[in-house]
Each structure stands twice: as C-alpha cells, then as structure tokens.
Design a protein around this motif. Structure first.
Motif, PDB file in Angstrom:
ATOM      1  N   ARG A 270       0.838  -1.204   0.000  1.00 57.54           N
ATOM      2  CA  ARG A 270       0.000   0.000   0.000  1.00 57.54           C
ATOM      3  C   ARG A 270       0.874   1.255   0.000  1.00 57.54           C
ATOM      4  NH1 ARG A 270      -5.472  -0.612   1.916  1.00 57.54           N
ATOM      5  NH2 ARG A 270      -5.858  -2.790   2.413  1.00 57.54           N
TER       6      ARG A 270
ATOM      7  N   TRP B 197      -0.620 -14.465  -4.277  1.00 58.66           N
ATOM      8  CA  TRP B 197      -1.453 -13.286  -4.032  1.00 58.66           C
ATOM      9  C   TRP B 197      -1.381 -12.380  -5.251  1.00 58.66           C
ATOM     10  CZ3 TRP B 197       0.767  -8.254  -2.239  1.00 58.66           C
ATOM     11  CH2 TRP B 197      -0.228  -7.283  -2.040  1.00 58.66           C
TER      12      TRP B 197
ATOM     13  N   PRO C 220      -2.197  -8.722  -6.214  1.00 55.50           N
ATOM     14  CA  PRO C 220      -2.583  -7.416  -5.668  1.00 55.50           C
ATOM     15  C   PRO C 220      -3.659  -6.693  -6.468  1.00 55.50           C
ATOM     16  CG  PRO C 220      -0.214  -7.659  -5.667  1.00 55.50           C
ATOM     17  CD  PRO C 220      -0.757  -8.806  -6.454  1.00 55.50           C
TER      18      PRO C 220
ATOM     19  N   ARG D 224      -6.408  -7.689  -7.096  1.00 51.83           N
ATOM     20  CA  ARG D 224      -7.690  -7.997  -6.452  1.00 51.83           C
ATOM     21  C   ARG D 224      -7.822  -7.342  -5.081  1.00 51.83           C
ATOM     22  NH1 ARG D 224      -6.646 -13.805  -8.301  1.00 51.83           N
ATOM     23  NH2 ARG D 224      -7.554 -13.773 -10.382  1.00 51.83           N
ATOM     24  N   SER D 225      -6.802  -6.593  -4.673  1.00 50.00           N
ATOM     25  CA  SER D 225      -6.791  -6.006  -3.325  1.00 50.00           C
ATOM     26  C   SER D 225      -7.119  -4.518  -3.298  1.00 50.00           C
ATOM     27  CB  SER D 225      -5.433  -6.255  -2.671  1.00 50.00           C
ATOM     28  OG  SER D 225      -5.236  -7.642  -2.482  1.00 50.00           O
TER      29      SER D 225
ATOM     30  N   TYR E  12      -2.888  -0.151  -3.548  1.00 48.54           N
ATOM     31  CA  TYR E  12      -1.597  -0.795  -3.732  1.00 48.54           C
ATOM     32  C   TYR E  12      -0.823  -0.181  -4.890  1.00 48.54           C
ATOM     33  CZ  TYR E  12      -2.704  -4.255  -0.266  1.00 48.54           C
ATOM     34  OH  TYR E  12      -2.993  -4.863   0.921  1.00 48.54           O
TER      35      TYR E  12
END
Length: 152
Positions: free
Chosen positions: A57, A111, A113, A115-116, A120
C-alpha cells in the motif's frame, strides 16, 4: 563459529544468489522516511531476472518511503547466510507494470494485488549492488555486483 568449512568461488555465490531470488518468496525491505526514520519489513517479491518487484500500500510507511526515497536495501537470509541488495526504486501504478511481472508475482507469492484494491502500488527495484557471504571466511569477495553490473 564457522559452520561452512569451504569458501565458495564468486561464480558459485552468484549462482546461489540467483537461485534464492528465483525460489524465495519474501525479502526484507529497508527504507527511510524523509526525516530519516528507518523502517524494516518483510514483503513478498518476484525476481524477473533483471528486477525485483514488490507491491504494498502506498499509504503505509514502506510504500511512502519507497515512493519518496527512490532507493532501498533488500536482504535475504539469516546472519550466517547473507544476501544484501541495494537498488534504485521506481514506483508504478498497476497499469504501468508489465503483465509478465504481475503474473510472475501472483504465481510465486500466491497473491494477486490487482484484487486487493487501488491503494496498492508496485515498486520495481533495479539492483545496483549485490553482496553475498556465508559467515566470516567469505567476507572477502562478497561484492558480486557494483554500479548495476555483475562483477562475476
């Protein structure tokens, strides 16, 4: 106490470093704020053969520091098997990151990112110096890259 009786040749050290970059999932990331406050955290990473790719982030200390500092020191291993990497940092939005880097990161780290959410950012670290050693006997010859060029 030395537990490794043989000293690796520089070529073997480089080979070992490249294998670790390809195989390990997390790396220690050192950064500093504008007023010099140090920060150290582990982050997942992807090595594409030339650059290391990190994602975090932009609102946390590491993200802010990497975005404003343009330099970082990365570390793999424990105190008896060390890899230190100094590098120049470029901050990128997801749309500016090569698809191969994102897909490689997601496959390696488990993972994605993307999708986060939009908080980010991606950080490309281009190595400028690499050091590697197994305990004190290998301190000599530990510099494997200088000024962005492998010495071996």
């Amino acid at each position: 106490m030395t537990t490794h009786p043989t000293v690796r040749e520089p070529e073997q050290r480089k080979k070992d470093v490249l294998a670790r970059l390809a195989g390990e999932v997390d790396i220690w990331v050192a950064s500093a704020s504008a007023d010099g406050l140090p920060y150290l955290v582990p982050l997942a990473f992807h090595w594409d053969g030339a650059d290391l790719w990190l994602c975090t982030r932009l609102t946390n200390p590491t993200g802010r520091n990497l975005a404003s500092g343009a330099r970082t020191r990365l570390a793999l291993g424990h105190t008896r098997d060390v890899v230190l990497i100094d590098g120049d940092v470029t901050t990128l939005a997801v749309d500016d990151v090569p698809t191969e880097a994102i897909e490689g990161f997601a496959a390696k780290c488990g993972w994605d990112p993307r999708r986060s959410g939009p908080a980010y950012r991606w950080f490309r670290v281009r190595p400028t110096a690499v050091e590697a050693w197994l305990e004190e006997p290998e301190l000599g010859g530990r510099h494997l890259m200088r000024d962005g060029v492998w010495t071996v």
